[in-house]
Design a protein around this motif. Structure first.
Motif, PDB file in Angstrom:
ATOM      1  N   VAL A 141       4.760  -9.147   6.393  1.00 23.05           N
ATOM      2  CA  VAL A 141       4.316  -7.771   7.265  1.00 23.05           C
ATOM      3  C   VAL A 141       5.208  -6.685   6.629  1.00 23.05           C
ATOM      4  O   VAL A 141       4.677  -5.661   6.499  1.00 23.05           O
ATOM      5  CB  VAL A 141       4.654  -7.999   8.784  1.00 23.05           C
ATOM      6  N   LEU A 142       6.572  -7.074   6.391  1.00 21.85           N
ATOM      7  CA  LEU A 142       7.469  -5.942   5.929  1.00 21.85           C
ATOM      8  C   LEU A 142       7.135  -5.511   4.446  1.00 21.85           C
ATOM      9  O   LEU A 142       7.204  -4.335   4.027  1.00 21.85           O
ATOM     10  CB  LEU A 142       8.952  -6.544   6.110  1.00 21.85           C
ATOM     11  N   GLN A 143       6.484  -6.409   3.656  1.00 23.50           N
ATOM     12  CA  GLN A 143       6.280  -6.076   2.257  1.00 23.50           C
ATOM     13  C   GLN A 143       4.941  -5.086   2.388  1.00 23.50           C
ATOM     14  O   GLN A 143       4.995  -3.910   1.835  1.00 23.50           O
ATOM     15  CB  GLN A 143       5.725  -7.483   1.886  1.00 23.50           C
ATOM     16  N   LYS A 144       4.014  -5.457   3.115  1.00 27.39           N
ATOM     17  CA  LYS A 144       2.925  -4.488   3.279  1.00 27.39           C
ATOM     18  C   LYS A 144       3.162  -3.135   3.924  1.00 27.39           C
ATOM     19  O   LYS A 144       2.641  -2.142   3.490  1.00 27.39           O
ATOM     20  CB  LYS A 144       1.632  -5.033   4.388  1.00 27.39           C
ATOM     21  N   LEU A 145       4.048  -2.971   4.711  1.00 25.07           N
ATOM     22  CA  LEU A 145       4.561  -1.845   5.320  1.00 25.07           C
ATOM     23  C   LEU A 145       5.253  -0.881   4.258  1.00 25.07           C
ATOM     24  O   LEU A 145       5.084   0.134   4.114  1.00 25.07           O
ATOM     25  CB  LEU A 145       5.725  -2.106   6.486  1.00 25.07           C
ATOM     26  N   VAL A 146       6.017  -1.711   3.277  1.00 26.72           N
ATOM     27  CA  VAL A 146       6.675  -1.002   2.156  1.00 26.72           C
ATOM     28  C   VAL A 146       5.631  -0.502   1.045  1.00 26.72           C
ATOM     29  O   VAL A 146       5.875   0.521   0.785  1.00 26.72           O
ATOM     30  CB  VAL A 146       7.773  -1.795   1.409  1.00 26.72           C
ATOM     31  N   GLU A 147       4.643  -1.385   0.975  1.00 24.17           N
ATOM     32  CA  GLU A 147       3.605  -0.986   0.087  1.00 24.17           C
ATOM     33  C   GLU A 147       2.859   0.365   0.511  1.00 24.17           C
ATOM     34  O   GLU A 147       2.593   1.246  -0.383  1.00 24.17           O
ATOM     35  CB  GLU A 147       2.582  -2.034  -0.253  1.00 24.17           C
ATOM     36  N   THR A 148       2.637   0.174   1.745  1.00 24.42           N
ATOM     37  CA  THR A 148       1.910   1.267   2.529  1.00 24.42           C
ATOM     38  C   THR A 148       2.540   2.581   2.179  1.00 24.42           C
ATOM     39  O   THR A 148       2.327   3.567   1.979  1.00 24.42           O
ATOM     40  CB  THR A 148       1.534   1.082   3.887  1.00 24.42           C
ATOM     41  N   SER A 149       3.896   2.314   2.666  1.00 28.45           N
ATOM     42  CA  SER A 149       5.033   3.838   2.497  1.00 28.45           C
ATOM     43  C   SER A 149       5.043   4.176   1.058  1.00 28.45           C
ATOM     44  O   SER A 149       5.159   5.473   1.029  1.00 28.45           O
ATOM     45  CB  SER A 149       6.073   3.013   3.054  1.00 28.45           C
ATOM     46  N   THR A 150       5.370   3.123   0.380  1.00 31.25           N
ATOM     47  CA  THR A 150       5.544   3.450  -1.115  1.00 31.25           C
ATOM     48  C   THR A 150       4.073   4.576  -1.509  1.00 31.25           C
ATOM     49  O   THR A 150       4.332   5.489  -2.308  1.00 31.25           O
ATOM     50  CB  THR A 150       5.894   2.621  -1.978  1.00 31.25           C
ATOM     51  N   SER A 151       2.986   3.908  -1.299  1.00 34.24           N
ATOM     52  CA  SER A 151       1.876   4.469  -1.756  1.00 34.24           C
ATOM     53  C   SER A 151       1.644   5.753  -1.306  1.00 34.24           C
ATOM     54  O   SER A 151       1.229   6.607  -1.827  1.00 34.24           O
ATOM     55  CB  SER A 151       0.527   3.350  -1.191  1.00 34.24           C
ATOM     56  N   LEU A 152       1.799   6.010   0.071  1.00 32.44           N
ATOM     57  CA  LEU A 152       1.794   7.343   0.825  1.00 32.44           C
ATOM     58  C   LEU A 152       2.890   8.393  -0.196  1.00 32.44           C
ATOM     59  O   LEU A 152       2.326   9.588  -0.211  1.00 32.44           O
ATOM     60  CB  LEU A 152       2.002   7.225   2.212  1.00 32.44           C
ATOM     61  N   LYS A 153       3.958   7.858  -0.314  1.00 40.50           N
ATOM     62  CA  LYS A 153       5.008   8.880  -1.082  1.00 40.50           C
ATOM     63  C   LYS A 153       4.472   9.236  -2.429  1.00 40.50           C
ATOM     64  O   LYS A 153       4.564  10.414  -2.692  1.00 40.50           O
ATOM     65  CB  LYS A 153       6.219   8.292  -1.216  1.00 40.50           C
ATOM     66  N   ARG A 154       3.888   8.233  -2.916  1.00 41.45           N
ATOM     67  CA  ARG A 154       3.397   8.376  -4.255  1.00 41.45           C
ATOM     68  C   ARG A 154       2.030   9.344  -4.350  1.00 41.45           C
ATOM     69  O   ARG A 154       2.073  10.587  -5.236  1.00 41.45           O
ATOM     70  CB  ARG A 154       2.657   7.191  -4.822  1.00 41.45           C
ATOM     71  N   LYS A 155       1.320   9.367  -3.384  1.00 42.18           N
ATOM     72  CA  LYS A 155       0.184  10.210  -3.102  1.00 42.18           C
ATOM     73  C   LYS A 155       0.497  11.709  -2.994  1.00 42.18           C
ATOM     74  O   LYS A 155       0.174  12.533  -3.440  1.00 42.18           O
ATOM     75  CB  LYS A 155      -0.728   9.702  -2.125  1.00 42.18           C
ATOM     76  N   ARG A 156       1.540  11.604  -1.894  1.00 42.30           N
ATOM     77  CA  ARG A 156       2.211  13.140  -1.863  1.00 42.30           C
ATOM     78  C   ARG A 156       2.902  13.816  -2.871  1.00 42.30           C
ATOM     79  O   ARG A 156       2.779  14.881  -3.454  1.00 42.30           O
ATOM     80  CB  ARG A 156       3.329  13.038  -0.509  1.00 42.30           C
ATOM     81  N   SER A 157       3.532  12.905  -3.751  1.00 46.95           N
ATOM     82  CA  SER A 157       4.283  13.607  -4.734  1.00 46.95           C
ATOM     83  C   SER A 157       3.226  13.727  -5.990  1.00 46.95           C
ATOM     84  O   SER A 157       3.508  14.929  -6.691  1.00 46.95           O
ATOM     85  CB  SER A 157       5.208  12.677  -5.380  1.00 46.95           C
ATOM     86  N   GLN A 158       2.114  13.314  -6.069  1.00 48.82           N
ATOM     87  CA  GLN A 158       0.881  13.533  -7.143  1.00 48.82           C
ATOM     88  C   GLN A 158       0.439  14.766  -6.784  1.00 48.82           C
ATOM     89  O   GLN A 158       0.120  15.722  -7.599  1.00 48.82           O
ATOM     90  CB  GLN A 158       0.201  12.226  -7.236  1.00 48.82           C
ATOM     91  N   PHE A 159       0.110  14.862  -5.211  1.00 49.52           N
ATOM     92  CA  PHE A 159      -0.238  16.232  -5.004  1.00 49.52           C
ATOM     93  C   PHE A 159       0.524  17.325  -5.122  1.00 49.52           C
ATOM     94  O   PHE A 159       0.059  18.497  -5.416  1.00 49.52           O
ATOM     95  CB  PHE A 159      -0.718  16.068  -3.461  1.00 49.52           C
ATOM     96  N   GLN A 160       1.655  17.152  -4.928  1.00 50.12           N
ATOM     97  CA  GLN A 160       2.783  18.485  -4.861  1.00 50.12           C
ATOM     98  C   GLN A 160       2.764  18.779  -6.564  1.00 50.12           C
ATOM     99  O   GLN A 160       2.921  19.880  -6.906  1.00 50.12           O
ATOM    100  CB  GLN A 160       4.124  17.853  -4.608  1.00 50.12           C
ATOM    101  N   ARG A 161       2.789  17.820  -7.448  1.00 52.71           N
ATOM    102  CA  ARG A 161       2.551  18.171  -8.987  1.00 52.71           C
ATOM    103  C   ARG A 161       1.501  18.855  -9.240  1.00 52.71           C
ATOM    104  O   ARG A 161       1.572  19.685  -9.860  1.00 52.71           O
ATOM    105  CB  ARG A 161       2.781  16.771  -9.649  1.00 52.71           C
ATOM    106  N   ARG A 162       0.326  18.357  -8.670  1.00 56.22           N
ATOM    107  CA  ARG A 162      -1.050  19.235  -9.012  1.00 56.22           C
ATOM    108  C   ARG A 162      -1.256  20.480  -8.280  1.00 56.22           C
ATOM    109  O   ARG A 162      -1.569  21.294  -8.788  1.00 56.22           O
ATOM    110  CB  ARG A 162      -2.313  18.175  -8.637  1.00 56.22           C
ATOM    111  N   CYS A 163      -0.584  20.405  -6.973  1.00 57.19           N
ATOM    112  CA  CYS A 163      -0.701  21.849  -6.241  1.00 57.19           C
ATOM    113  C   CYS A 163       0.208  22.827  -6.651  1.00 57.19           C
ATOM    114  O   CYS A 163       1.327  22.586  -7.031  1.00 57.19           O
ATOM    115  CB  CYS A 163      -0.270  21.414  -4.956  1.00 57.19           C
TER     116      CYS A 163
END
Length: 165
Positions: A141-163
C-alpha cells in the motif's frame, strides 16, 4: 436556489462530465421535461426544502474530474432507480430516463468504485485476523502511495517546464 434550479444544475453537471453536453441533448427540452416530472411528483410541496439539497452538496467535496465521474455515476444510478417506477408512457419521463441511461452507459466502472469504497468502510479493523492481513499488505500500500505521489510531482514539474507562466 429553487428546486427547479437544483435539478437543472445537477443534470447540467452530469451532462458536462459525461461528455454529453451539447451533442444530441436539447437542454431546453429537458428542462421542460423536468418541469413536467416535477408536476408528476408534486415537487412544489413544502417539505421539498426541508434539510437542503440531496445531491448538490455532495458534489462540492469531489474536485477532480475522475472523482466527480464516480459520484455522478452513483447519482445517475439513483435517478434511474427512481425513474424506473415512473410511467414510461409519459414522453417526458421516458426522455429523461433514456438520457440518463445513455449517460450511465458511458461509465461502466463508476459503480464498482463506489462498491469498493463501501466495502472498505465495512472492514472491521478491530479484528486481529484483519489487522494481520493489513500489516502484511502495508508495504504494498505504501509503495502504491509513493508511486502515485511521485507521478503527480512529475506531472507538475513537466507542466511547469512547458508552461511559460
Amino acid at each position: 436556489m429553487t428546486c427547479q434550479t437544483y435539478s437543472l444544475l445537477i443534470l447540467s453537471v452530469i451532462m458536462i462530465y459525461f461528455g454529453h453536453f451539447g451533442n444530441s441533448l436539447n437542454l431546453a427540452q429537458l428542462q421542460g421535461d423536468i418541469d413536467q416530472l416535477k408536476a408528476d411528483f408534486n415537487s412544489s410541496h413544502s417539505d421539498v426544502a426541508d434539510g437542503g439539497p440531496i445531491f448538490t452538496d455532495k458534489l462540492i467535496n469531489w474536485t477532480e474530474r475522475n472523482e466527480k465521474r464516480i459520484i455522478l455515476s452513483q447519482i445517475v444510478s439513483m435517478y434511474l432507480e427512481m425513474l424506473e417506477k415512473t410511467d414510461k408512457k409519459k414522453a417526458h419521463a421516458r426522455r429523461i430516463f433514456e438520457e440518463l441511461y445513455t449517460l450511465k452507459a458511458s461509465l461502466p466502472d463508476g459503480l464498482q468504485k463506489v462498491k469498493d469504497l463501501m466495502d472498505l468502510s465495512k472492514i472491521q479493523m478491530s479484528d486481529l485476523r484483519i489487522q494481520r492481513k493489513a500489516v502484511n499488505e502495508l508495504f504494498s500500500v505504501l509503495q502504491k502511495l509513493v508511486e502515485t505521489s511521485t507521478s503527480l510531482k512529475r506531472k507538475r514539474s513537466q507542466f511547469q517546464r512547458r508552461c511559460k507562466c
